[in-house]
Design a protein around this motif. Sequence first.
Motif: not given
Length: 139
Positions: A3-7, A10-15, A17-23
Amino acid sequence: MSLHVVGHNQRFRVIHNTFRRSTETISRYFQQVLYAVGELKDEMIKPPSNNTPPKIKNSYRWFPCFRVSRAMYAAFCGRKYYTSQNVLAAVDFDMRFTYVLDGWEGSSHDASILSDSLSRPDGLQIHDGKFYLGDAGYA
């Protein structure tokens, strides 16, 4: 994460950093959510109809705005080979039309229609600097 990506576009690279998960993890979960939404398409997503809505078709005020004569058919035939026209409509917050400018070919640029509307004496009036512009395509 999906939802963050779509809403937020955002790019996976930003996500990452935000959620601390690998791309790779983000990509995998995003694909799973996308697949789940695709499975619901027959139940939840209705394809657009080319039929004129009854609210417009039964209105003596608005239906003439959407008719295209046979003589003008070629001018209004769009790139997808059906007639289309650009209509500029201003509505208030109760979804009541306050201004309609119709009759432009579907291939007309939005800026040309807006400019024409603003240049007419009885055209679109902008009050208090409040102006909302939306765009949608309809057959």
